[in-house]
Design a protein around this motif. Structure first.
Motif, PDB file in Angstrom:
ATOM      1  N   GLY A   1       0.739  -1.137  -0.214  1.00 48.32           N
ATOM      2  CA  GLY A   1      -0.083   0.132   0.011  1.00 48.32           C
ATOM      3  C   GLY A   1       0.942   1.051  -0.093  1.00 48.32           C
ATOM      4  O   GLY A   1       1.724   1.247   0.483  1.00 48.32           O
ATOM      5  N   ASN A   2       0.211   2.204  -0.411  1.00 52.55           N
ATOM      6  CA  ASN A   2       0.932   3.576  -0.446  1.00 52.55           C
ATOM      7  C   ASN A   2       0.143   4.568   0.068  1.00 52.55           C
ATOM      8  O   ASN A   2      -0.903   4.823  -0.353  1.00 52.55           O
ATOM      9  N   PHE A   3       0.565   5.223   1.459  1.00 53.85           N
ATOM     10  CA  PHE A   3      -0.276   5.871   2.275  1.00 53.85           C
ATOM     11  C   PHE A   3      -1.211   4.888   3.116  1.00 53.85           C
ATOM     12  O   PHE A   3      -2.205   5.356   3.503  1.00 53.85           O
ATOM     13  N   THR A   4      -0.815   3.768   2.970  1.00 51.45           N
ATOM     14  CA  THR A   4      -1.871   2.603   3.914  1.00 51.45           C
ATOM     15  C   THR A   4      -0.907   1.466   3.918  1.00 51.45           C
ATOM     16  O   THR A   4      -0.139   1.108   3.158  1.00 51.45           O
ATOM     17  N   ASP A   5      -1.479   0.801   4.694  1.00 49.20           N
ATOM     18  CA  ASP A   5      -0.724  -0.604   5.148  1.00 49.20           C
ATOM     19  C   ASP A   5      -1.691  -1.852   4.464  1.00 49.20           C
ATOM     20  O   ASP A   5      -1.469  -2.940   4.605  1.00 49.20           O
TER      21      ASP A   5
ATOM     22  N   ILE B   1     -10.951   7.823  -8.170  1.00 51.29           N
ATOM     23  CA  ILE B   1     -11.022   8.238  -7.123  1.00 51.29           C
ATOM     24  C   ILE B   1     -12.355   7.741  -6.101  1.00 51.29           C
ATOM     25  O   ILE B   1     -13.419   7.972  -6.923  1.00 51.29           O
ATOM     26  N   ALA B   2     -12.362   7.240  -5.084  1.00 51.28           N
ATOM     27  CA  ALA B   2     -13.707   6.755  -4.425  1.00 51.28           C
ATOM     28  C   ALA B   2     -13.304   6.792  -2.819  1.00 51.28           C
ATOM     29  O   ALA B   2     -12.072   6.872  -2.474  1.00 51.28           O
ATOM     30  N   PRO B   3     -14.278   6.749  -2.123  1.00 51.67           N
ATOM     31  CA  PRO B   3     -14.056   6.852  -0.687  1.00 51.67           C
ATOM     32  C   PRO B   3     -13.534   5.526  -0.367  1.00 51.67           C
ATOM     33  O   PRO B   3     -12.694   5.420   1.015  1.00 51.67           O
ATOM     34  N   SER B   4     -13.924   4.525  -0.816  1.00 53.52           N
ATOM     35  CA  SER B   4     -13.336   3.011  -0.355  1.00 53.52           C
ATOM     36  C   SER B   4     -12.497   2.591  -1.663  1.00 53.52           C
ATOM     37  O   SER B   4     -12.591   2.512  -2.750  1.00 53.52           O
ATOM     38  N   SER B   5     -11.639   1.706  -1.154  1.00 53.60           N
ATOM     39  CA  SER B   5     -10.585   0.897  -1.849  1.00 53.60           C
ATOM     40  C   SER B   5     -11.295  -0.067  -2.904  1.00 53.60           C
ATOM     41  O   SER B   5     -10.805   0.162  -3.896  1.00 53.60           O
ATOM     42  N   GLN B   6     -12.164  -0.641  -2.547  1.00 51.51           N
ATOM     43  CA  GLN B   6     -12.945  -1.685  -3.335  1.00 51.51           C
ATOM     44  C   GLN B   6     -13.565  -0.786  -4.620  1.00 51.51           C
ATOM     45  O   GLN B   6     -13.291  -1.118  -5.781  1.00 51.51           O
TER      46      GLN B   6
ATOM     47  N   LEU C   1      -9.648   7.058   0.314  1.00 54.79           N
ATOM     48  CA  LEU C   1      -9.534   7.559   1.490  1.00 54.79           C
ATOM     49  C   LEU C   1      -9.325   6.864   2.672  1.00 54.79           C
ATOM     50  O   LEU C   1     -10.113   5.743   2.942  1.00 54.79           O
ATOM     51  N   ASN C   2      -8.005   6.910   3.199  1.00 57.08           N
ATOM     52  CA  ASN C   2      -7.671   5.945   4.385  1.00 57.08           C
ATOM     53  C   ASN C   2      -8.508   6.244   5.623  1.00 57.08           C
ATOM     54  O   ASN C   2      -8.242   7.350   6.001  1.00 57.08           O
ATOM     55  N   THR C   3      -9.303   5.272   5.979  1.00 59.07           N
ATOM     56  CA  THR C   3     -10.318   5.567   6.957  1.00 59.07           C
ATOM     57  C   THR C   3      -9.634   5.515   8.350  1.00 59.07           C
ATOM     58  O   THR C   3     -10.249   5.780   9.330  1.00 59.07           O
TER      59      THR C   3
ATOM     60  N   THR D   1      -2.266   1.650  -4.138  1.00 62.02           N
ATOM     61  CA  THR D   1      -1.507   0.370  -3.984  1.00 62.02           C
ATOM     62  C   THR D   1      -0.549   0.502  -4.983  1.00 62.02           C
ATOM     63  O   THR D   1      -0.608   1.123  -6.240  1.00 62.02           O
ATOM     64  N   THR D   2       0.690  -0.068  -4.745  1.00 60.00           N
ATOM     65  CA  THR D   2       1.707  -0.253  -5.929  1.00 60.00           C
ATOM     66  C   THR D   2       1.300  -0.773  -7.035  1.00 60.00           C
ATOM     67  O   THR D   2       2.231  -0.969  -7.967  1.00 60.00           O
TER      68      THR D   2
END
Length: 535
Positions: free
Chosen positions: A127-131, A161-166, A182-184, A192-193
């Protein structure tokens, strides 16, 4: 030797052919020039045709009205049964049902680890800016964005661009430049890389103007006087809502992401990317995929009332107007192809049915599994017969059933019969019923919306008005069950798209092929449903 008359005829014929070819070339060139520089695809969770009609007088000219009056409007999009926002997004972008595209829901049950995992979970990526570790490899077919990338030999810029990764990754597909959500936990825009691009606009948001430094000062209050919102009760009009996002609220970034303020934040990032990138400024058509919500949540156990929902629509209308104005400045007025569709929403908690005498109850997954375990051990001997539960699916121990010489289909039927007698369960299907098209009011729709790779052995339906609790794979329940039919609208607007309204139900799978035809690319390879004729 040809005569003078023959030469004159030959020259006139040749001139005619040249003129015809020149005209054809100019016509072809004109067609190429009319191709939209930017395609914008927007999904809105919880969007209702009834609310759009109700609020139309209060919309500004450049937002929803632009779609409602200058494009083709569809009043009722049919996604079939059991679709959550992730599954609905995949249906729209692939033109295929979950049984084909591989995305039945946002999460699935891992039978080996006995844990629920995100459907896009991929530990091979970082992840980028997320785990979080996600990729689109779980999508089994191509998407609209994939086909546009192929059609332009990779020249198209495609961002999601979306609120959720899915939702973001499903819309981006396999070949996009980037997908952001958005990382909640931190409020950063994550990716993601798997994808290679990180636009400067995203870095600026995360480093120079992070949400974490601004969220404490943000407040969501009515945009209009409470008397201006239609269909509110006297008590609602007398109590203006007011929400903020304090640090003590653990889920504040998630709550923010589903609020109108989250929609505005997403729009601002989209505008920044449009203004700072090459999108719409070169020969290849580009694509921007966005996801919004008019299904707000908050920390209250009662969820949001009508005033909050109405305010969400009006604020999103202004956000769309700002986005469309930016597109006009970027690509030229009226040159952008816009597709916007509602999608089914996740439920949210409401527990006031009993106050009005409406039948309700609580279905405890823990209790149901415990009773089922005791029954099966009493009849078939000790053993771990039920290995797990997830999203109304019960998973059985196939190895143990085989070792004890039981017929798997018969064992499933026995489990289904036992569960059907429990309070709160309205219907039960085995996976064998679903495969044989014997399940539900629309067996074919139930079958196509079931991913056999992820499905359990026995699937239950819970009574409307009942709440599911004690779900070990979903500690935070998703609210009361409801079978209420909602008319989900969709719109297509752009060059040469007629202004008309279609009120008959339209299968959601048809839109991928329709948008592909509109922008002159091949439909996704799983889109077997034909395109809708717009003219």
């Amino acid at each position: 030797m040809p005569s003078k008359k023959d030469n004159i005829f030959f020259r006139s014929t040749l001139c005619g052919i040249i003129s015809l070819l020149t005209a054809s070339g100019l016509q072809a060139q004109s067609t190429v020039q009319q191709r939209s520089p930017i395609v914008v695809s927007i999904i809105v969770e919880g969007l209702s045709d009834e609310y759009l009609s109700l609020l139309e007088p209060q919309f500004v000219d450049g937002g929803f009205k632009r779609l409602m009056h200058f494009g083709t409007a569809f009043s009722n999009v049919d996604f079939g049964p059991g679709t959550d926002p992730a599954a609905a997004t995949a249906i729209l972008y692939t033109g295929a049902a979950p049984i084909v595209n591989g995305i039945p829901a946002a999460t699935y049950y891992d039978t080996e680890t006995k844990l629920a995992r995100p459907i896009l979970y991929d530990p091979s990526k970082m992840g980028n800016f997320t785990d979080e570790t996600y990729s689109p490899v779980a999508i089994h077919v191509s998407t609209l964005s994939d086909e546009l990338k192929k059609d332009t030999d990779g020249d198209a810029y495609i961002y999601s661009i979306a609120p959720s990764s899915q939702q973001s990754i499903i819309a981006a597909g396999h070949a996009a430049n980037g997908a952001f959500w958005l990382n909640t936990h931190t409020g950063n825009w994550a990716t993601t890389t798997y994808y290679r691009d990180m636009p400067q606009a995203v870095n600026d948001r995360n480093y120079r103007n992070p949400l974490s430094t601004r969220l404490d000062t943000m407040k969501w209050a009515p945009m209009l006087p409470m008397t201006s919102y239609p269909l509110l009760s006297r008590s609602d009009r007398s109590r203006p809502f007011r929400y903020n996002f304090p640090k003590k609220e653990f889920n504040r970034y998630r709550i923010f992401s589903k609020s109108p303020l989250g929609n505005t934040e997403l729009t601002s990032l989209a505008v920044d990317i449009l203004q700072s990138s090459l999108m719409g400024k070169d020969e290849a058509p580009d694509m921007l995929c966005l996801a919004y919500s008019v299904n707000p949540i908050n920390a209250s156990p009662f969820g949001c009332d009508r005033a909050e929902i109405l305010d969400s629509y009006l604020r999103l209308d202004r956000d769309l107007a700002r986005l469309f104005a930016t597109l006009d400045r970027t690509a030229g007025i009226g040159r952008t192809t816009i597709f916007l569709s509602g999608i089914p929403s996740d439920g949210q908690p409401r527990s006031d049915e009993a106050q009005w005498g409406i039948p309700t109850g609580e279905f405890s997954v823990k209790r149901a599994k415990s009773l089922l375990d005791m029954y099966l051990m009493a009849v078939h001997g000790n053993g771990d017969w039920v290995t797990g539960y997830h999203n109304k699916h019960f998973y059985l121990n196939h190895k143990l059933i085989k070792e004890r010489n039981h017929n798997l289909a018969e064992f499933r039927a026995e489990v289904a019969d036992f569960l059907a007698r429990m309070s709160g369960i309205s219907n039960v299907h085995t996976i064998d019923d679903i495969i044989a098209s014997r399940a539900g009011d629309n067996p074919q729709a139930t079958k196509r919306n079931t991913s056999l790779r992820h499905a359990g052995d026995v699937i239950i339906e819970v009574n409307p008005g009942w709440e599911i609790s004690d779900d070990p794979t979903h500690p935070a329940h998703s609210g009361l069950e409801s079978n209420s039919a909602v008319n989900i609208p969709a719109f297509i607007a752009g060059p040469n798209i007629p202004a008309r309204r279609i009120d008959i139900p339209v299968d959601a799978r048809a839109f991928a092929a329709t948008i592909a035809r509109t922008i002159n690319i091949r439909a996704p390879n799983g889109a077997a449903f034909p395109a809708i004729r717009l003219k």
